[in-house]
Design a protein around this motif. Structure first.
Motif: not given
Length: 375
Positions: A289-303
Protein backbone atom coordinates in the motif's frame (compact mmCIF):
# COMPACT_ATOMS: atom_id res chain seq x y z
CA UNK A 1 4.96 -35.13 -60.70
CA UNK A 2 1.48 -36.71 -60.66
CA UNK A 3 -0.12 -37.46 -57.30
CA UNK A 4 -3.10 -39.33 -58.73
CA UNK A 5 -1.64 -42.75 -57.91
CA UNK A 6 -2.22 -42.28 -54.15
CA UNK A 7 -5.17 -44.25 -52.78
CA UNK A 8 -7.53 -41.65 -51.36
CA UNK A 9 -8.94 -43.84 -48.60
CA UNK A 10 -5.42 -44.51 -47.33
CA UNK A 11 -4.76 -40.79 -47.19
CA UNK A 12 -8.04 -40.20 -45.35
CA UNK A 13 -7.17 -42.93 -42.83
CA UNK A 14 -3.80 -41.20 -42.28
CA UNK A 15 -5.70 -37.99 -41.50
CA UNK A 16 -7.81 -39.89 -38.96
CA UNK A 17 -4.69 -41.33 -37.28
CA UNK A 18 -3.14 -37.85 -37.06
CA UNK A 19 -6.39 -36.53 -35.55
CA UNK A 20 -6.43 -39.33 -32.94
CA UNK A 21 -2.80 -38.67 -31.98
CA UNK A 22 -3.18 -34.93 -31.47
CA UNK A 23 -6.59 -35.16 -29.79
CA UNK A 24 -5.07 -37.49 -27.16
CA UNK A 25 -2.06 -35.20 -26.67
CA UNK A 26 -4.17 -32.03 -26.42
CA UNK A 27 -6.61 -33.69 -24.02
CA UNK A 28 -3.53 -34.52 -21.96
CA UNK A 29 -2.62 -30.82 -21.89
CA UNK A 30 -6.20 -29.98 -20.90
CA UNK A 31 -6.12 -32.58 -18.13
CA UNK A 32 -2.69 -31.47 -16.87
CA UNK A 33 -3.61 -27.80 -16.72
CA UNK A 34 -7.41 -27.25 -16.95
CA UNK A 35 -7.00 -23.45 -17.01
CA UNK A 36 -4.97 -23.47 -20.23
CA UNK A 37 -6.83 -21.09 -22.55
CA UNK A 38 -7.77 -22.64 -25.90
CA UNK A 39 -6.77 -26.22 -25.03
CA UNK A 40 -10.39 -27.41 -24.91
CA UNK A 41 -11.23 -25.96 -28.33
CA UNK A 42 -8.05 -27.38 -29.88
CA UNK A 43 -8.70 -30.87 -28.48
CA UNK A 44 -12.35 -30.84 -29.64
CA UNK A 45 -11.22 -29.71 -33.11
CA UNK A 46 -9.12 -32.85 -33.57
CA UNK A 47 -11.75 -35.07 -31.92
CA UNK A 48 -14.41 -33.95 -34.42
CA UNK A 49 -12.11 -34.87 -37.29
CA UNK A 50 -11.98 -38.52 -36.19
CA UNK A 51 -15.61 -39.47 -37.05
CA UNK A 52 -15.55 -37.00 -39.94
CA UNK A 53 -12.49 -38.63 -41.47
CA UNK A 54 -13.89 -42.13 -40.94
CA UNK A 55 -17.16 -41.18 -42.64
CA UNK A 56 -15.33 -39.51 -45.51
CA UNK A 57 -13.11 -42.54 -46.10
CA UNK A 58 -16.19 -44.80 -46.10
CA UNK A 59 -18.27 -42.67 -48.47
CA UNK A 60 -19.95 -44.36 -51.41
CA UNK A 61 -22.56 -43.11 -53.90
CA UNK A 62 -25.22 -44.57 -51.56
CA UNK A 63 -23.98 -42.92 -48.36
CA UNK A 64 -26.79 -41.19 -46.45
CA UNK A 65 -26.79 -37.42 -47.20
CA UNK A 66 -26.73 -36.50 -43.50
CA UNK A 67 -23.48 -38.43 -43.03
CA UNK A 68 -22.05 -36.73 -46.08
CA UNK A 69 -22.88 -33.29 -44.68
CA UNK A 70 -21.38 -34.18 -41.30
CA UNK A 71 -18.17 -35.48 -42.90
CA UNK A 72 -17.73 -32.31 -44.95
CA UNK A 73 -18.67 -29.96 -42.10
CA UNK A 74 -16.22 -31.66 -39.70
CA UNK A 75 -13.35 -30.16 -41.72
CA UNK A 76 -14.94 -26.72 -41.59
CA UNK A 77 -15.60 -26.97 -37.84
CA UNK A 78 -12.00 -28.11 -37.29
CA UNK A 79 -10.63 -24.83 -38.66
CA UNK A 80 -13.28 -22.78 -36.86
CA UNK A 81 -12.36 -24.38 -33.53
CA UNK A 82 -8.66 -23.88 -34.22
CA UNK A 83 -9.37 -20.20 -34.83
CA UNK A 84 -11.41 -20.04 -31.61
CA UNK A 85 -8.58 -21.75 -29.69
CA UNK A 86 -6.09 -19.12 -30.86
CA UNK A 87 -8.48 -16.27 -30.10
CA UNK A 88 -9.05 -17.60 -26.58
CA UNK A 89 -5.34 -18.19 -25.97
CA UNK A 90 -4.36 -14.70 -27.11
CA UNK A 91 -7.40 -13.11 -25.40
CA UNK A 92 -8.32 -11.08 -28.49
CA UNK A 93 -11.77 -10.31 -29.97
CA UNK A 94 -13.18 -12.85 -32.38
CA UNK A 95 -14.12 -11.73 -35.88
CA UNK A 96 -17.81 -12.16 -36.70
CA UNK A 97 -16.71 -13.04 -40.21
CA UNK A 98 -15.63 -16.48 -38.94
CA UNK A 99 -19.18 -17.28 -37.82
CA UNK A 100 -20.70 -15.84 -40.99
CA UNK A 101 -18.38 -17.89 -43.22
CA UNK A 102 -19.04 -21.06 -41.21
CA UNK A 103 -22.83 -20.72 -41.17
CA UNK A 104 -23.06 -19.81 -44.86
CA UNK A 105 -20.79 -22.72 -45.75
CA UNK A 106 -22.85 -25.22 -43.73
CA UNK A 107 -26.02 -23.93 -45.39
CA UNK A 108 -24.41 -24.21 -48.84
CA UNK A 109 -23.13 -27.73 -48.19
CA UNK A 110 -26.59 -28.77 -47.04
CA UNK A 111 -28.15 -27.19 -50.14
CA UNK A 112 -25.74 -28.94 -52.52
CA UNK A 113 -26.44 -32.24 -50.74
CA UNK A 114 -30.19 -32.31 -50.10
CA UNK A 115 -31.61 -29.91 -52.70
CA UNK A 116 -29.25 -29.82 -55.64
CA UNK A 117 -26.79 -32.72 -55.34
CA UNK A 118 -23.40 -31.52 -56.60
CA UNK A 119 -20.16 -32.92 -55.22
CA UNK A 120 -18.07 -30.32 -57.03
CA UNK A 121 -20.10 -27.37 -55.75
CA UNK A 122 -19.98 -28.80 -52.24
CA UNK A 123 -16.23 -29.33 -52.30
CA UNK A 124 -15.60 -25.93 -53.83
CA UNK A 125 -17.70 -24.22 -51.15
CA UNK A 126 -15.90 -26.15 -48.43
CA UNK A 127 -12.48 -25.28 -49.84
CA UNK A 128 -13.28 -21.57 -50.06
CA UNK A 129 -14.62 -21.50 -46.50
CA UNK A 130 -11.57 -23.32 -45.13
CA UNK A 131 -9.35 -20.85 -46.99
CA UNK A 132 -11.16 -17.93 -45.35
CA UNK A 133 -10.82 -19.42 -41.85
CA UNK A 134 -7.12 -20.07 -42.42
CA UNK A 135 -6.73 -16.50 -43.61
CA UNK A 136 -8.45 -15.14 -40.48
CA UNK A 137 -6.25 -17.32 -38.27
CA UNK A 138 -3.07 -16.10 -39.94
CA UNK A 139 -4.10 -12.45 -39.74
CA UNK A 140 -5.06 -12.81 -36.05
CA UNK A 141 -1.63 -14.23 -35.20
CA UNK A 142 0.22 -11.55 -37.16
CA UNK A 143 -1.75 -8.73 -35.54
CA UNK A 144 -0.98 -9.89 -32.01
CA UNK A 145 1.36 -7.29 -30.45
CA UNK A 146 3.62 -9.77 -28.62
CA UNK A 147 5.16 -11.80 -31.43
CA UNK A 148 6.93 -15.12 -30.98
CA UNK A 149 8.85 -16.92 -33.70
CA UNK A 150 6.47 -19.87 -33.35
CA UNK A 151 3.43 -17.66 -33.90
CA UNK A 152 4.95 -15.88 -36.88
CA UNK A 153 5.89 -19.20 -38.48
CA UNK A 154 2.41 -20.68 -38.05
CA UNK A 155 0.80 -17.46 -39.27
CA UNK A 156 2.90 -17.66 -42.44
CA UNK A 157 1.84 -21.29 -42.90
CA UNK A 158 -1.83 -20.39 -42.45
CA UNK A 159 -1.61 -17.59 -45.02
CA UNK A 160 0.22 -19.85 -47.49
CA UNK A 161 -2.24 -22.70 -46.94
CA UNK A 162 -5.08 -20.23 -47.45
CA UNK A 163 -3.74 -19.35 -50.88
CA UNK A 164 -3.31 -23.04 -51.68
CA UNK A 165 -6.89 -23.74 -50.58
CA UNK A 166 -8.18 -20.96 -52.85
CA UNK A 167 -6.18 -22.43 -55.74
CA UNK A 168 -7.36 -25.99 -55.01
CA UNK A 169 -10.98 -24.87 -54.85
CA UNK A 170 -10.59 -23.31 -58.27
CA UNK A 171 -8.92 -26.47 -59.59
CA UNK A 172 -11.64 -28.68 -58.09
CA UNK A 173 -14.32 -26.60 -59.77
CA UNK A 174 -12.54 -26.96 -63.13
CA UNK A 175 -11.27 -30.55 -63.03
CA UNK A 176 -13.49 -32.40 -60.56
CA UNK A 177 -15.93 -35.05 -61.79
CA UNK A 178 -19.44 -34.76 -60.45
CA UNK A 179 -20.12 -38.46 -61.07
CA UNK A 180 -17.62 -39.48 -58.38
CA UNK A 181 -18.37 -39.45 -54.68
CA UNK A 182 -15.07 -37.61 -54.24
CA UNK A 183 -13.19 -35.84 -57.04
CA UNK A 184 -10.36 -38.11 -58.15
CA UNK A 185 -7.07 -37.27 -59.80
CA UNK A 186 -4.06 -35.22 -58.87
CA UNK A 187 -6.13 -32.36 -57.39
CA UNK A 188 -7.82 -34.58 -54.81
CA UNK A 189 -4.57 -36.36 -53.95
CA UNK A 190 -2.79 -33.05 -53.45
CA UNK A 191 -5.61 -31.78 -51.22
CA UNK A 192 -5.48 -34.89 -49.02
CA UNK A 193 -1.68 -34.90 -48.78
CA UNK A 194 -1.68 -31.23 -47.82
CA UNK A 195 -4.42 -31.96 -45.26
CA UNK A 196 -2.13 -34.47 -43.51
CA UNK A 197 0.69 -31.92 -43.44
CA UNK A 198 -1.70 -29.18 -42.28
CA UNK A 199 -3.20 -31.33 -39.50
CA UNK A 200 0.27 -32.32 -38.29
CA UNK A 201 1.66 -28.78 -38.28
CA UNK A 202 -1.47 -27.45 -36.56
CA UNK A 203 -1.20 -30.08 -33.84
CA UNK A 204 2.51 -29.43 -33.34
CA UNK A 205 1.84 -25.68 -33.20
CA UNK A 206 -0.76 -26.03 -30.43
CA UNK A 207 1.43 -28.41 -28.43
CA UNK A 208 4.41 -26.04 -28.72
CA UNK A 209 2.24 -23.00 -27.90
CA UNK A 210 0.73 -24.61 -24.81
CA UNK A 211 4.10 -26.07 -23.82
CA UNK A 212 5.73 -22.63 -23.90
CA UNK A 213 2.88 -21.19 -21.84
CA UNK A 214 3.15 -23.97 -19.24
CA UNK A 215 6.90 -23.38 -19.00
CA UNK A 216 6.31 -19.67 -18.37
CA UNK A 217 3.61 -20.39 -15.78
CA UNK A 218 5.87 -22.83 -13.91
CA UNK A 219 8.73 -20.33 -14.09
CA UNK A 220 6.57 -17.55 -12.67
CA UNK A 221 5.25 -19.76 -9.88
CA UNK A 222 8.79 -20.78 -8.97
CA UNK A 223 9.54 -17.10 -8.26
CA UNK A 224 6.47 -16.36 -6.14
CA UNK A 225 6.16 -16.88 -2.38
CA UNK A 226 3.03 -19.01 -1.84
CA UNK A 227 2.25 -17.52 1.57
CA UNK A 228 2.35 -13.80 0.77
CA UNK A 229 1.86 -13.86 -3.01
CA UNK A 230 4.86 -11.57 -3.63
CA UNK A 231 8.20 -12.52 -5.15
CA UNK A 232 10.30 -15.05 -3.25
CA UNK A 233 14.04 -14.74 -2.76
CA UNK A 234 14.83 -16.22 -6.16
CA UNK A 235 12.31 -13.97 -7.88
CA UNK A 236 13.45 -10.77 -6.19
CA UNK A 237 17.10 -11.59 -6.89
CA UNK A 238 16.36 -12.05 -10.61
CA UNK A 239 14.58 -8.70 -10.77
CA UNK A 240 17.24 -7.10 -8.57
CA UNK A 241 20.04 -8.16 -10.93
CA UNK A 242 18.14 -6.78 -13.93
CA UNK A 243 17.38 -3.44 -12.22
CA UNK A 244 20.95 -3.06 -10.98
CA UNK A 245 22.27 -3.69 -14.49
CA UNK A 246 19.83 -1.11 -15.93
CA UNK A 247 20.78 1.44 -13.30
CA UNK A 248 24.49 0.93 -14.03
CA UNK A 249 24.07 1.21 -17.81
CA UNK A 250 21.92 4.33 -17.64
CA UNK A 251 23.61 5.85 -14.58
CA UNK A 252 20.32 5.94 -12.68
CA UNK A 253 19.92 5.83 -8.89
CA UNK A 254 18.67 2.60 -7.31
CA UNK A 255 17.89 2.00 -3.67
CA UNK A 256 16.79 -1.03 -1.71
CA UNK A 257 15.03 -1.51 1.61
CA UNK A 258 15.50 -4.53 3.87
CA UNK A 259 12.54 -4.77 6.26
CA UNK A 260 12.32 -6.99 9.32
CA UNK A 261 9.32 -7.59 11.60
CA UNK A 262 10.37 -6.82 15.16
CA UNK A 263 10.06 -9.69 17.67
CA UNK A 264 8.51 -11.97 15.03
CA UNK A 265 9.76 -15.08 16.82
CA UNK A 266 7.78 -14.15 19.91
CA UNK A 267 4.61 -13.93 17.77
CA UNK A 268 5.17 -17.52 16.60
CA UNK A 269 6.10 -18.76 20.08
CA UNK A 270 3.22 -17.02 21.87
CA UNK A 271 0.35 -17.20 19.37
CA UNK A 272 1.40 -20.01 17.04
CA UNK A 273 2.56 -20.25 13.45
CA UNK A 274 -0.86 -19.38 12.04
CA UNK A 275 -0.65 -16.03 13.80
CA UNK A 276 2.85 -15.63 12.37
CA UNK A 277 1.56 -16.33 8.87
CA UNK A 278 -1.21 -13.78 9.38
CA UNK A 279 1.35 -11.21 10.53
CA UNK A 280 3.41 -11.79 7.39
CA UNK A 281 0.30 -11.25 5.27
CA UNK A 282 -0.57 -8.03 7.09
CA UNK A 283 2.94 -6.63 6.69
CA UNK A 284 2.91 -7.55 3.00
CA UNK A 285 -0.29 -5.55 2.47
CA UNK A 286 1.10 -2.60 4.45
CA UNK A 287 4.21 -2.48 2.28
CA UNK A 288 2.28 -2.87 -0.98
CA UNK A 289 0.00 0.00 0.00
CA UNK A 290 2.95 2.34 0.53
CA UNK A 291 5.21 1.60 -2.46
CA UNK A 292 4.80 2.82 -6.03
CA UNK A 293 3.47 0.79 -8.96
CA UNK A 294 6.92 0.22 -10.43
CA UNK A 295 8.61 -0.71 -7.14
CA UNK A 296 9.18 -4.41 -6.45
CA UNK A 297 8.52 -6.32 -3.23
CA UNK A 298 9.85 -9.73 -2.31
CA UNK A 299 9.99 -11.93 0.74
CA UNK A 300 13.72 -12.26 1.28
CA UNK A 301 13.50 -14.97 3.91
CA UNK A 302 11.60 -15.70 7.12
CA UNK A 303 10.20 -12.40 8.37
CA UNK A 304 12.47 -10.29 6.18
CA UNK A 305 11.31 -8.40 3.06
CA UNK A 306 13.18 -6.56 0.33
CA UNK A 307 11.84 -3.61 -1.63
CA UNK A 308 13.53 -2.52 -4.86
CA UNK A 309 13.18 1.19 -5.60
CA UNK A 310 14.24 1.90 -9.20
CA UNK A 311 15.38 5.41 -10.07
CA UNK A 312 15.26 6.38 -6.40
CA UNK A 313 17.93 8.11 -4.32
CA UNK A 314 18.53 7.27 -0.66
CA UNK A 315 16.75 10.50 0.38
CA UNK A 316 13.53 9.50 -1.39
CA UNK A 317 13.99 5.90 -0.23
CA UNK A 318 14.03 7.04 3.40
CA UNK A 319 10.70 8.84 2.86
CA UNK A 320 9.15 5.65 1.46
CA UNK A 321 10.70 3.61 4.27
CA UNK A 322 9.17 5.91 6.89
CA UNK A 323 5.71 5.46 5.37
CA UNK A 324 6.20 1.69 5.46
CA UNK A 325 7.53 1.72 9.05
CA UNK A 326 4.52 3.64 10.38
CA UNK A 327 1.89 1.71 8.38
CA UNK A 328 1.43 -1.38 10.65
CA UNK A 329 0.84 0.76 13.76
CA UNK A 330 -2.48 1.92 12.27
CA UNK A 331 -4.00 -1.57 12.58
CA UNK A 332 -1.75 -3.64 14.88
CA UNK A 333 0.96 -3.41 17.55
CA UNK A 334 3.61 -4.75 15.15
CA UNK A 335 6.66 -2.64 14.41
CA UNK A 336 9.27 -2.76 11.65
CA UNK A 337 12.99 -2.17 11.43
CA UNK A 338 14.31 -1.02 8.06
CA UNK A 339 17.73 -0.77 6.48
CA UNK A 340 18.23 1.52 3.46
CA UNK A 341 21.05 1.41 0.91
CA UNK A 342 21.59 3.24 -2.38
CA UNK A 343 23.62 1.53 -5.10
CA UNK A 344 27.05 2.88 -5.92
CA UNK A 345 28.05 2.92 -9.60
CA UNK A 346 29.34 -0.53 -10.69
CA UNK A 347 28.60 -1.98 -7.26
CA UNK A 348 27.99 -5.74 -7.09
CA UNK A 349 24.58 -7.00 -6.03
CA UNK A 350 25.94 -8.92 -3.03
CA UNK A 351 27.80 -5.84 -1.78
CA UNK A 352 24.67 -3.67 -1.96
CA UNK A 353 22.64 -6.29 -0.07
CA UNK A 354 25.35 -6.55 2.59
CA UNK A 355 25.25 -2.79 3.11
CA UNK A 356 21.46 -2.79 3.45
CA UNK A 357 21.68 -5.75 5.82
CA UNK A 358 24.24 -3.92 7.95
CA UNK A 359 21.92 -0.89 8.09
CA UNK A 360 19.04 -3.18 9.15
CA UNK A 361 21.20 -4.73 11.87
CA UNK A 362 22.07 -1.22 13.04
CA UNK A 363 18.35 -0.38 13.27
CA UNK A 364 17.62 -3.49 15.35
CA UNK A 365 20.60 -2.82 17.62
CA UNK A 366 19.37 0.73 18.25
CA UNK A 367 15.98 -0.18 19.68
CA UNK A 368 14.08 -1.45 16.61
CA UNK A 369 11.04 0.31 15.06
CA UNK A 370 13.37 2.69 13.23
CA UNK A 371 15.23 3.28 9.96
CA UNK A 372 18.95 3.31 9.39
CA UNK A 373 20.86 4.15 6.22
CA UNK A 374 23.96 2.43 4.93
CA UNK A 375 27.13 4.46 5.30
Amino acid sequence: MSLAWFDHRTLLVCNVLVAILFSVLLLGVRWTYPRMRGATEAAIAFLICIPGGILMSAQTPTTHPILTVFADCSILIFYLLCYLAIVRFLIVPMSRLAWIVTLLSIASIAFFTFVHDSVIARMTTLGLSVAMLRLLTGITLLRYPVQRRLMRGFAAFMLLSSLIAFRNSYATALHGKAASFYPRGHVASEILLFAIVGFSLTGVFFLALFGDELTEIIGRRAQVDPLTGVLNRQGINVRFAAELDRATRNRLPLSILLIDIDFFKSINDTHGHLAGDKALGQVTLCILNEIRAYDLLGRFGGDEFMVLLPETSSIKAIEIAERIRSAPSKTSPMTLSIGVAEAILHERLATLVDRADAALYDAKRNGRNCIRTSR
